[in-house]
Design a protein around this motif. Structure first.
Motif, PDB file in Angstrom:
ATOM      1  N   MET A  15     -60.682  21.508  16.700  1.00  0.00           N
ATOM      2  CA  MET A  15     -59.283  21.536  17.123  1.00  0.00           C
ATOM      3  C   MET A  15     -59.116  20.748  18.418  1.00  0.00           C
ATOM      4  SD  MET A  15     -56.935  24.742  18.458  1.00  0.00           S
ATOM      5  CE  MET A  15     -57.211  25.757  17.029  1.00  0.00           C
ATOM      6  N   LEU A  16     -58.135  19.879  18.450  1.00  0.00           N
ATOM      7  CA  LEU A  16     -57.730  19.203  19.676  1.00  0.00           C
ATOM      8  C   LEU A  16     -56.401  19.808  20.086  1.00  0.00           C
ATOM      9  CD1 LEU A  16     -57.910  15.371  20.324  1.00  0.00           C
ATOM     10  CD2 LEU A  16     -56.012  16.747  21.144  1.00  0.00           C
ATOM     11  N   LEU A  17     -56.364  20.423  21.251  1.00  0.00           N
ATOM     12  CA  LEU A  17     -55.199  21.207  21.655  1.00  0.00           C
ATOM     13  C   LEU A  17     -54.753  20.793  23.047  1.00  0.00           C
ATOM     14  CD1 LEU A  17     -53.354  23.717  21.007  1.00  0.00           C
ATOM     15  CD2 LEU A  17     -55.027  25.072  22.277  1.00  0.00           C
ATOM     16  N   ALA A  48     -60.014  11.350  11.674  1.00  0.00           N
ATOM     17  CA  ALA A  48     -58.798  10.606  11.356  1.00  0.00           C
ATOM     18  C   ALA A  48     -58.656   9.341  12.203  1.00  0.00           C
ATOM     19  CB  ALA A  48     -57.573  11.501  11.553  1.00  0.00           C
ATOM     20  N   GLY A  49     -59.638   9.057  13.037  1.00  0.00           N
ATOM     21  CA  GLY A  49     -59.563   7.897  13.919  1.00  0.00           C
ATOM     22  C   GLY A  49     -59.563   8.322  15.376  1.00  0.00           C
ATOM     23  N   GLU A  50     -59.289   7.383  16.254  1.00  0.00           N
ATOM     24  CA  GLU A  50     -59.299   7.672  17.683  1.00  0.00           C
ATOM     25  C   GLU A  50     -57.985   8.310  18.126  1.00  0.00           C
ATOM     26  OE1 GLU A  50     -60.200   4.021  19.676  1.00  0.00           O
ATOM     27  OE2 GLU A  50     -62.365   4.287  19.388  1.00  0.00           O
ATOM     28  N   GLU A  51     -58.119   9.343  18.957  1.00  0.00           N
ATOM     29  CA  GLU A  51     -56.961  10.005  19.561  1.00  0.00           C
ATOM     30  C   GLU A  51     -56.954   9.679  21.049  1.00  0.00           C
ATOM     31  OE1 GLU A  51     -54.562  11.999  18.395  1.00  0.00           O
ATOM     32  OE2 GLU A  51     -55.216  12.475  16.356  1.00  0.00           O
ATOM     33  N   GLU A  52     -55.868   9.068  21.537  1.00  0.00           N
ATOM     34  CA  GLU A  52     -55.729   8.768  22.957  1.00  0.00           C
ATOM     35  C   GLU A  52     -54.904   9.855  23.628  1.00  0.00           C
ATOM     36  OE1 GLU A  52     -54.214   4.888  23.711  1.00  0.00           O
ATOM     37  OE2 GLU A  52     -55.942   3.868  22.829  1.00  0.00           O
ATOM     38  N   VAL A  53     -55.417  10.381  24.731  1.00  0.00           N
ATOM     39  CA  VAL A  53     -54.751  11.483  25.422  1.00  0.00           C
ATOM     40  C   VAL A  53     -54.541  11.105  26.885  1.00  0.00           C
ATOM     41  CG1 VAL A  53     -54.812  13.934  25.983  1.00  0.00           C
ATOM     42  CG2 VAL A  53     -55.926  13.114  23.894  1.00  0.00           C
ATOM     43  N   LYS A  54     -53.308  11.150  27.321  1.00  0.00           N
ATOM     44  CA  LYS A  54     -52.950  10.938  28.733  1.00  0.00           C
ATOM     45  C   LYS A  54     -51.743  11.827  28.999  1.00  0.00           C
ATOM     46  CE  LYS A  54     -51.857   7.327  32.107  1.00  0.00           C
ATOM     47  NZ  LYS A  54     -51.673   5.861  32.319  1.00  0.00           N
ATOM     48  N   ALA A  67     -63.438  19.782  20.890  1.00  0.00           N
ATOM     49  CA  ALA A  67     -64.816  20.159  20.584  1.00  0.00           C
ATOM     50  C   ALA A  67     -65.796  19.311  21.374  1.00  0.00           C
ATOM     51  CB  ALA A  67     -65.080  20.002  19.090  1.00  0.00           C
ATOM     52  N   SER A  68     -66.778  19.966  21.974  1.00  0.00           N
ATOM     53  CA  SER A  68     -67.786  19.251  22.767  1.00  0.00           C
ATOM     54  C   SER A  68     -68.705  18.396  21.898  1.00  0.00           C
ATOM     55  CB  SER A  68     -68.615  20.246  23.564  1.00  0.00           C
ATOM     56  OG  SER A  68     -67.813  20.961  24.477  1.00  0.00           O
ATOM     57  N   THR A  69     -68.635  18.558  20.601  1.00  0.00           N
ATOM     58  CA  THR A  69     -69.489  17.802  19.668  1.00  0.00           C
ATOM     59  C   THR A  69     -68.996  16.385  19.434  1.00  0.00           C
ATOM     60  OG1 THR A  69     -68.187  18.747  17.855  1.00  0.00           O
ATOM     61  CG2 THR A  69     -70.241  19.872  18.442  1.00  0.00           C
ATOM     62  N   THR A  70     -67.815  16.034  19.928  1.00  0.00           N
ATOM     63  CA  THR A  70     -67.211  14.749  19.606  1.00  0.00           C
ATOM     64  C   THR A  70     -67.676  13.651  20.550  1.00  0.00           C
ATOM     65  OG1 THR A  70     -65.299  15.239  21.002  1.00  0.00           O
ATOM     66  CG2 THR A  70     -65.122  15.805  18.679  1.00  0.00           C
ATOM     67  N   LEU A  71     -67.707  12.424  20.039  1.00  0.00           N
ATOM     68  CA  LEU A  71     -67.836  11.258  20.901  1.00  0.00           C
ATOM     69  C   LEU A  71     -66.495  10.986  21.559  1.00  0.00           C
ATOM     70  CD1 LEU A  71     -69.904   8.882  18.573  1.00  0.00           C
ATOM     71  CD2 LEU A  71     -70.685   9.832  20.747  1.00  0.00           C
ATOM     72  N   ILE A  83     -60.706  10.215  22.157  1.00  0.00           N
ATOM     73  CA  ILE A  83     -61.575  11.125  21.410  1.00  0.00           C
ATOM     74  C   ILE A  83     -61.691  10.623  19.977  1.00  0.00           C
ATOM     75  CG2 ILE A  83     -61.911  13.515  20.658  1.00  0.00           C
ATOM     76  CD1 ILE A  83     -60.019  14.320  22.999  1.00  0.00           C
ATOM     77  N   GLU A  84     -62.931  10.495  19.499  1.00  0.00           N
ATOM     78  CA  GLU A  84     -63.161  10.041  18.125  1.00  0.00           C
ATOM     79  C   GLU A  84     -63.081  11.229  17.177  1.00  0.00           C
ATOM     80  OE1 GLU A  84     -66.609   7.624  17.607  1.00  0.00           O
ATOM     81  OE2 GLU A  84     -66.257   6.472  19.437  1.00  0.00           O
ATOM     82  N   THR A  85     -62.204  11.128  16.170  1.00  0.00           N
ATOM     83  CA  THR A  85     -62.032  12.174  15.177  1.00  0.00           C
ATOM     84  C   THR A  85     -62.205  11.584  13.782  1.00  0.00           C
ATOM     85  OG1 THR A  85     -59.654  11.904  14.760  1.00  0.00           O
ATOM     86  CG2 THR A  85     -60.285  13.159  16.720  1.00  0.00           C
TER      87      THR A  85
END
Length: 219
Positions: A1-3, A131-137, A147-151, A127-129
């Motif tokens: 989960m990305l929250l 579904a592709g890369e998620e950019e967060v700002k 999740a700490s498991t993600t690149l 964050i690599e998911t």
């Protein structure tokens, strides 16, 4: 989960925290990186000392008292927060977080944004998911947990200064999919209560959520 979680810190407190950080000394961020992450980490972090300890305590308290964070992460323990800054040209290349930090298993990583996004360009958390890369700002005072498991990586800052607090949580529920199920159940339970009050359906959801947590919790 990305929250993403809004308003973990209010504006008045943000201004005080930024003033405290402005008075602190910073050091090369590679000091806290693993051997491979040192190759791609280029930022600064607040140096250890009494002022940093007080700031950590203050911000950690705000994070743990946030209801959404508590329900989504189910934190058993947090690592000491790291306060990082990225000036122009600074970045953090692709890496995965260490599985154990300060004796704590890292299940959930989180970034609390401290600088207003309009004061700097670049610096997105990428964050690599599946579904592709998620950019967060995010706006200052907002937090993202993932999740700490993600690149993941931090894009180069091209103007201004990115200022964040980062940390890691060990969860009572190791599996991220199970944490998400518990979060969804609790959200549904609370929405049902808001609509209809304490009904038999509410009680059944409460029972199910509590018993699943009891089944999956590691204490």
């Amino acid at each position: 989960m990305l929250l993403t979680i809004a308003d973990v810190l209010p504006q008045a407190e943000l201004e005080e925290i930024r003033a405290m950080l402005a008075a602190m000394r910073f050091e090369d961020g590679r000091a806290s990186a693993g051997w491979s992450a040192k190759l791609v980490k280029d930022n600064e972090q607040a140096r250890e000392g009494a002022a940093l300890s007080l700031l950590r305590e203050r911000v950690t308290k705000a994070i743990l008292e946030n209801e959404v964070f508590s329900l989504a992460v189910r934190p058993k323990a947090l690592t000491p927060l790291i306060f990082s800054r990225y000036g122009q040209g600074k970045h953090y290349g692709t890496h995965v977080d260490n599985p154990i930090m300060d004796g704590i298993r890292t299940d959930v990583s989180f970034t609390l944004f401290l600088a207003d996004p309009e004061t700097y360009d670049g610096g997105e958390l990428v964050i690599e998911t599946m579904a592709g890369e998620e950019e967060v700002k995010l706006p200052a005072g907002h937090l993202v947990a993932y999740a700490s498991t993600t690149l993941h990586r931090v894009a180069p800052v091209t103007r201004g200064e990115r200022l964040v607090a980062v940390g890691w949580a060990q969860s009572y529920v190791r599996d991220g999919a199970k944490r998400e199920l518990l979060f969804d159940l609790e959200t549904a339970r609370r929405n049902l209560f808001a609509q209809s009050g304490k009904t038999p359906e509410f009680d059944l959801l409460a029972k199910t959520g509590a018993n699943l947590f009891r089944m999956w919790a590691e204490v």
